[in-house]
Design a protein around this motif. Structure first.
Motif, PDB file in Angstrom:
ATOM      1  N   PHE A 198       0.833  -1.201   0.000  1.00 54.14           N
ATOM      2  CA  PHE A 198       0.000   0.000   0.000  1.00 54.14           C
ATOM      3  C   PHE A 198       0.872   1.257   0.000  1.00 54.14           C
ATOM      4  O   PHE A 198       0.636   2.190  -0.786  1.00 54.14           O
ATOM      5  N   LYS A 199       1.869   1.272   0.827  1.00 55.24           N
ATOM      6  CA  LYS A 199       2.743   2.448   0.927  1.00 55.24           C
ATOM      7  C   LYS A 199       3.646   2.593  -0.293  1.00 55.24           C
ATOM      8  O   LYS A 199       3.931   3.705  -0.731  1.00 55.24           O
ATOM      9  N   GLU A 200       4.044   1.460  -0.869  1.00 57.72           N
ATOM     10  CA  GLU A 200       4.869   1.515  -2.079  1.00 57.72           C
ATOM     11  C   GLU A 200       4.103   2.113  -3.249  1.00 57.72           C
ATOM     12  O   GLU A 200       4.693   2.670  -4.166  1.00 57.72           O
ATOM     13  N   ASN A 201       2.776   1.977  -3.219  1.00 59.22           N
ATOM     14  CA  ASN A 201       1.949   2.468  -4.314  1.00 59.22           C
ATOM     15  C   ASN A 201       1.351   3.847  -4.054  1.00 59.22           C
ATOM     16  O   ASN A 201       0.450   4.280  -4.774  1.00 59.22           O
ATOM     17  N   GLY A 202       1.849   4.517  -3.012  1.00 55.57           N
ATOM     18  CA  GLY A 202       1.430   5.891  -2.774  1.00 55.57           C
ATOM     19  C   GLY A 202       0.590   6.108  -1.537  1.00 55.57           C
ATOM     20  O   GLY A 202       0.272   7.253  -1.197  1.00 55.57           O
ATOM     21  N   GLY A 203       0.188   5.024  -0.862  1.00 62.48           N
ATOM     22  CA  GLY A 203      -0.568   5.180   0.366  1.00 62.48           C
ATOM     23  C   GLY A 203       0.320   5.662   1.498  1.00 62.48           C
ATOM     24  O   GLY A 203       1.546   5.584   1.423  1.00 62.48           O
TER      25      GLY A 203
END
Length: 340
Positions: free
Chosen positions: A305-310
């Motif tokens: 999630f964080k790798e994709n911008g979250g």
């Protein structure tokens, strides 16, 4: 006739060693209701391919979530059993479908106490071939072979029971007190689409086309997909969630055959890419935290999630040994125990 209860959960390896994980996966994946293909093909897939590669990877995953006192699933299940036992009037034992303590050992413990009428209580809110059904089939086989004078009462799937929906909803609400979520994803354990059709008692209702789950049918009594969406629907109603602020997905697929969609991993990545910054994920197919909730969601999905911008990700804990949930289970048990 003296009564008792057997709580049954999924199970866990005895340790995080590759040897123990391999033994556990062998028992789990060779279950004909988990990989439902002919025995020789199942043996080839499991023993010839999967068990030569997956145990090492799974052992590493278990090491990430293992607690000092053992497997989280086993520890949490024992805590639940102990708390329920303190509140009910009949003996309560714990068993696992795979690994230890076994269903046979749980039934033996009850039998040793003079119990002849047993409530089997699978700790799965929704019915599925690979969860509830395999527990019931194995328990009946053991009963017929070892305890023929024992009688079973089965607690039906409780995916839509008001007490369960209330407890689940309140646990989600409490977890979100200090988290400003933009979106809530209800992630359920995945199963192959063919399992849904095999469980269709009408042999014609389930089309997995987006409409059959919303069309009344006796097929819904054993339809995992319908029951998952119904749990989401009722929790969303209880919490007053807006339709564009939540959705349902399915995780943990295996192999190339079509599984229930949308897939959790792809959904989480898409939500992040669409601008969702604060995501909460709840896993209502489980009542106890386990590898799928703690590692697959709490670690892998959070990272993706964080790798994709979250930015902020919250894995909402399962009910585990939540006091309200303990009271609900205890009330269900006592209501049954007091019946003549």
């Amino acid at each position: 006739m003296k009564k008792g209860v057997l709580l049954v959960n999924l199970g866990s390896p005895d340790s995080t060693s590759v040897k123990d994980v391999k033994k556990y996966l062998d028992e789990f994946l060779m279950d004909e209701r988990v990989i439902d293909v002919p025995y020789l093909l199942r043996a080839f897939l499991v023993k010839g391919i999967i068990l030569n590669t997956r145990p090492k990877k799974s052992a590493a995953a278990y090491k990430k979530i293992w607690w000092e006192d053992g497997s989280p699933l086993i520890v949490l299940s024992k805590r639940l059993q102990e708390k329920v036992q303190q509140q009910v009037s009949v003996p309560v034992e714990l068993a696992m479908r795979y690994g230890k303590p076994s269903i046979e050992s749980g039934l033996q413990e009850l039998y040793n106490k003079g119990i002849k009428e047993v409530m089997l209580l699978p700790l799965y809110p929704q019915f599925a071939m690979a969860t509830t059904e395999t527990i019931l089939v194995l328990a009946e086989k053991i009963r017929m072979e070892k305890f023929p004078d024992m009688e079973f009462t089965i607690l039906p799937a409780f995916y839509n029971q008001p007490d369960y929906i209330r407890d689940l909803s309140n646990s989600i609400k409490n977890s979100l007190e200090n988290f400003k979520e933009d979106y809530i994803l209800f992630s359920y354990h995945g199963v192959p689409e063919r399992h849904i059709k095999k469980s269709d008692v009408t042999k014609s209702h389930c089309k997995i086309d987006g409409s059959c789950c919303n069309t009344p049918s006796k097929a819904h009594e054993f339809c995992y997909r319908h029951q998952c969406y119904e749990t989401t629907k009722q929790v969303a109603k209880f919490l007053g969630l807006k339709e564009d602020k939540y959705s349902t997905s399915f995780q943990s697929r295996l192999g190339r055959d079509p599984w229930l969609q949308p897939y959790t991993d792809a959904t989480i990545d898409e939500l992040a890419q669409k601008g969702i910054k604060n995501l909460a994920v709840v896993t209502p197919a489980f009542v106890s935290d386990c590898l799928e909730t703690l590692e697959e969601i709490g670690m892998e999905a959070a990272h993706s999630f964080k790798e994709n911008g979250g930015e902020n990700f919250l894995a909402i804990p399962c009910l585990n040994d939540n006091e309200d949930w303990v009271k609900t289970l205890s009330r269900w048990i006592d209501q049954w125990a007091l019946q003549q």
